[in-house]
Design a protein around this motif. Structure first.
Motif, PDB file in Angstrom:
ATOM      1  N   ALA A  93       0.832  -1.207   0.000  1.00  0.00           N
ATOM      2  CA  ALA A  93       0.000   0.000   0.000  1.00  0.00           C
ATOM      3  C   ALA A  93       0.865   1.255   0.000  1.00  0.00           C
ATOM      4  O   ALA A  93       0.544   2.245  -0.676  1.00  0.00           O
ATOM      5  N   VAL A  94       1.970   1.233   0.745  1.00  0.00           N
ATOM      6  CA  VAL A  94       2.878   2.387   0.780  1.00  0.00           C
ATOM      7  C   VAL A  94       3.475   2.634  -0.597  1.00  0.00           C
ATOM      8  O   VAL A  94       3.573   3.784  -1.051  1.00  0.00           O
ATOM      9  N   VAL A  95       3.882   1.564  -1.304  1.00  0.00           N
ATOM     10  CA  VAL A  95       4.448   1.728  -2.646  1.00  0.00           C
ATOM     11  C   VAL A  95       3.423   2.375  -3.575  1.00  0.00           C
ATOM     12  O   VAL A  95       3.746   3.280  -4.353  1.00  0.00           O
ATOM     13  N   SER A  96       2.167   1.935  -3.491  1.00  0.00           N
ATOM     14  CA  SER A  96       1.118   2.522  -4.331  1.00  0.00           C
ATOM     15  C   SER A  96       0.868   3.977  -3.974  1.00  0.00           C
ATOM     16  O   SER A  96       0.727   4.831  -4.858  1.00  0.00           O
ATOM     17  N   ILE A  97       0.821   4.277  -2.690  1.00  0.00           N
ATOM     18  CA  ILE A  97       0.521   5.657  -2.287  1.00  0.00           C
ATOM     19  C   ILE A  97       1.707   6.561  -2.569  1.00  0.00           C
ATOM     20  O   ILE A  97       1.533   7.768  -2.818  1.00  0.00           O
ATOM     21  N   ALA A 130      -5.991  12.335  -3.480  1.00  0.00           N
ATOM     22  CA  ALA A 130      -5.724  11.894  -4.851  1.00  0.00           C
ATOM     23  C   ALA A 130      -7.012  11.629  -5.619  1.00  0.00           C
ATOM     24  O   ALA A 130      -7.070  11.840  -6.843  1.00  0.00           O
ATOM     25  N   VAL A 131      -8.038  11.171  -4.950  1.00  0.00           N
ATOM     26  CA  VAL A 131      -9.324  10.920  -5.611  1.00  0.00           C
ATOM     27  C   VAL A 131     -10.156  12.197  -5.679  1.00  0.00           C
ATOM     28  O   VAL A 131     -10.832  12.465  -6.685  1.00  0.00           O
ATOM     29  N   GLY A 164      -5.598   6.236  -9.617  1.00  0.00           N
ATOM     30  CA  GLY A 164      -5.553   4.788  -9.800  1.00  0.00           C
ATOM     31  C   GLY A 164      -4.703   4.108  -8.744  1.00  0.00           C
ATOM     32  O   GLY A 164      -5.093   3.071  -8.184  1.00  0.00           O
ATOM     33  N   GLN A 165      -3.550   4.683  -8.443  1.00  0.00           N
ATOM     34  CA  GLN A 165      -2.678   4.084  -7.436  1.00  0.00           C
ATOM     35  C   GLN A 165      -3.230   4.271  -6.020  1.00  0.00           C
ATOM     36  O   GLN A 165      -3.030   3.425  -5.149  1.00  0.00           O
ATOM     37  N   ALA A 166      -3.941   5.392  -5.791  1.00  0.00           N
ATOM     38  CA  ALA A 166      -4.576   5.585  -4.484  1.00  0.00           C
ATOM     39  C   ALA A 166      -5.655   4.537  -4.253  1.00  0.00           C
ATOM     40  O   ALA A 166      -5.774   3.966  -3.156  1.00  0.00           O
ATOM     41  N   ILE A 167      -6.446   4.246  -5.286  1.00  0.00           N
ATOM     42  CA  ILE A 167      -7.473   3.214  -5.168  1.00  0.00           C
ATOM     43  C   ILE A 167      -6.828   1.848  -4.954  1.00  0.00           C
ATOM     44  O   ILE A 167      -7.305   1.027  -4.161  1.00  0.00           O
ATOM     45  N   ALA A 168      -5.715   1.603  -5.667  1.00  0.00           N
ATOM     46  CA  ALA A 168      -5.001   0.339  -5.486  1.00  0.00           C
ATOM     47  C   ALA A 168      -4.542   0.180  -4.035  1.00  0.00           C
ATOM     48  O   ALA A 168      -4.646  -0.911  -3.461  1.00  0.00           O
ATOM     49  N   ALA A 169      -4.045   1.260  -3.431  1.00  0.00           N
ATOM     50  CA  ALA A 169      -3.595   1.194  -2.036  1.00  0.00           C
ATOM     51  C   ALA A 169      -4.745   0.791  -1.119  1.00  0.00           C
ATOM     52  O   ALA A 169      -4.564  -0.010  -0.179  1.00  0.00           O
ATOM     53  N   GLN A 170      -5.922   1.320  -1.371  1.00  0.00           N
ATOM     54  CA  GLN A 170      -7.075   0.990  -0.538  1.00  0.00           C
ATOM     55  C   GLN A 170      -7.521  -0.450  -0.759  1.00  0.00           C
ATOM     56  O   GLN A 170      -7.873  -1.173   0.196  1.00  0.00           O
TER      57      GLN A 170
END
Length: 515
Positions: free
Chosen positions: A73-77, A270-271, A450-456
């Motif tokens: 999640a950290v990598v995505s955020i 981000a969203v 997109g990456q913020a949603i991936a983190a969630q």
């Protein structure tokens, strides 16, 4: 990596001369920017290649020892932050410092971040991650914009110059995972981060030494802040910072740790930011009715791009996990470092982009149209997610042949070549005239959201397994791809009436590059 250009059209350099040809027949300044970008991308992708492993490894091995779900999640955020902050980089170049100084300041901040990561303490590591994200945001939108200033608007070398420049990105992103991965394997994480710091230092020195070759236009501030605006911008910056801290504190109502609260806060911003951009454009009296029709046609393409990057940017996340824990360590007598897989995409881009360029050129004006290319890209990336779900379910304990993960990387590169080259073009075609520059930021914000949603999603499905994560991602994306397919005729009709909202011949082409 992506096949995209700067987020804002460059301003032609009035002093650029067709007789300036010392670098492969191109202006001397292209050499400066070529090597600056090569070393900056070397440092960025090198750090990114080992970031997840560093986060989840034990303190005894030099890591931070956080759990794998939080690490991914950290990598995505982190990726979301880079693209979110690039909006600030574009603003500082256009209104405060100019492109050259924004790039230089960003580069110094990036190098400071890598130096912090090279130090063996947890506090400096987190500071380093934040500094690299901030510095990359300052630098990212501006280097390629400066390439455009090297050429007159009527200089026929412009397209070739951008193609040469973007090859530097692929070179840097190809070699950095290999070099940094080898250093990490033999000397530890901090040696790898040190290499990234050295790469950034070389970029800074090259940039300073080659300053004269860039001309004076790179110091221009296209739309400088008026004195009365400066205080308002300062107050706004303070307000944004206070609001972010408030969101972090609010996240404490449902999260137990500061790290989790920060992840949620960045995800919310981000969203919310692209939602605010779209709302502003739709409600603005400066946007004509027909332009709102064009913007409505762009919205489903943007959503498709957001989901594309949600999956694609897992190269340094979930796919890095598969490389380390599910793929064989040795093949054909060669020991395979997991970081090496992240070099496949830039290599595949170089090999496949000419093929796709030839196909799109020969099919110009016929099938596939721009929205159909988007649909193909979203469909293929969705299928690649299902392929990763199958791989996680089928191979345990370093048993997967290298071609399994390698094949998915190639598959995603094909998807990228369908979607990314037309993303900026669609953005410029469908953007309202009054918001042409802000619309460019939306393309970066698709990556951020997109990456913020991936983190969630990573944290929400942390206990369900990696295969489940990819099944959910793949199904969602394929459903949206089906909706895009149904909307293709509707989008095409609106695109056919849209005008190209860029400054004519000074806009850069859509060359082959890593992001």
């Amino acid at each position: 990596m992506s096949t995209q250009t700067s987020d804002r059209p460059p301003t032609p350099d009035r002093d650029a001369s067709p007789g300036d040809r010392p670098f492969f027949g191109h202006p001397r300044g292209l050499s400066t920017l070529f090597f600056v970008e090569l070393w900056e991308r070397f440092s960025y992708y090198g750090m990114r290649a080992i970031l997840l492993y560093f986060l989840v490894d034990t303190a005894a091995n030099g890591g931070l020892g956080i759990d794998q779900t939080t690490g991914a999640a950290v990598v995505s955020i982190y990726g979301a932050s880079v693209y979110l902050l690039s909006v600030i980089g574009g603003f500082t170049a256009d209104r405060v410092f100019g492109a050259r100084r924004s790039t230089l300041y960003g580069a110094v901040v990036i190098m400071a971040g890598h130096v912090c990561l090279a130090l063996p303490t947890a506090a400096t590591a987190w500071l380093g991650i934040a500094l690299v994200a901030l510095g990359t945001g300052l630098l990212k939108p501006n280097v390629s914009a400066m390439v455009g200033t090297l050429y007159r608007a009527d200089d026929g070398r412009r397209d070739g110059g951008f193609s040469i420049f973007y090859m530097s990105i692929n070179i840097g992103s190809f070699f950095s995972p290999i070099v940094v991965g080898w250093l990490r394997e033999h000397y530890g994480y901090h040696a790898g981060f040190s290499a990234a710091a050295v790469g950034m230092a070389i970029a800074i020195v090259w940039f300073v030494v080659g300053r004269r070759a860039l001309g004076e236009v790179v110091d221009d501030v296209p739309n400088p802040l008026a004195p009365e605006e400066r205080s308002r911008v300062g107050a706004l910056a303070v307000g944004v910072l206070v609001a972010f801290v408030a969101i972090v504190a609010l996240a404490g109502l449902w999260r137990d740790t500061v790290l989790d609260q920060v992840i949620d806060a960045i995800s919310i911003v981000a969203v919310a930011t692209p939602i605010a951009y779209f709302t502003m454009m739709f409600r603005s009296p400066k946007v004509e009715r027909v332009e709102k029709s064009h913007l409505a046609a762009y919205l489903p393409l943007w959503v498709g791009a957001m989901l594309f990057f949600m999956i694609f940017e897992q190269a340094a996340g979930k796919m890095a996990i598969f490389a380390a824990h599910n793929t064989v360590k040795e093949t054909a007598g060669v020991t395979v470092d997991p970081e090496w897989f992240q070099s496949i995409n830039p290599l595949a881009i170089v090999l496949l982009a000419p093929v796709f360029g030839l196909i799109w050129t020969r099919r110009a004006g016929r099938f596939p149209s721009t929205p159909m290319k988007f649909t193909l890209g979203v469909t293929i990336i969705g299928l690649s997610a299902l392929a990763m779900a199958w791989a996680f379910a089928s191979y345990q304990g370093n048993t997967a042949p290298v071609y399994v993960l390698g094949g998915v990387f190639v598959m995603q590169t094909v998807a990228e070549l369908c979607l990314s080259p037309v993303g900026l073009s669609a953005t410029t075609r469908l953007a309202p005239r009054a918001f042409a520059s802000q619309a460019m930021a939306l393309w970066f914000l698709a990556r951020s959201a997109g990456q913020a949603i991936a983190a969630q999603l990573i944290r929400a499905m942390g206990g369900l397994g990696d295969a489940t994560f990819y099944v959910v991602n793949g199904v969602i994306t394929l459903v949206v791809a089906g909706l895009l397919l149904a909307l293709v005729p509707w989008i095409r009709r609106r695109m056919s009436t849209a005008e190209l909202h860029v400054s004519g011949p000074s806009a850069p082409p859509v060359p082959v590059s890593a992001h």
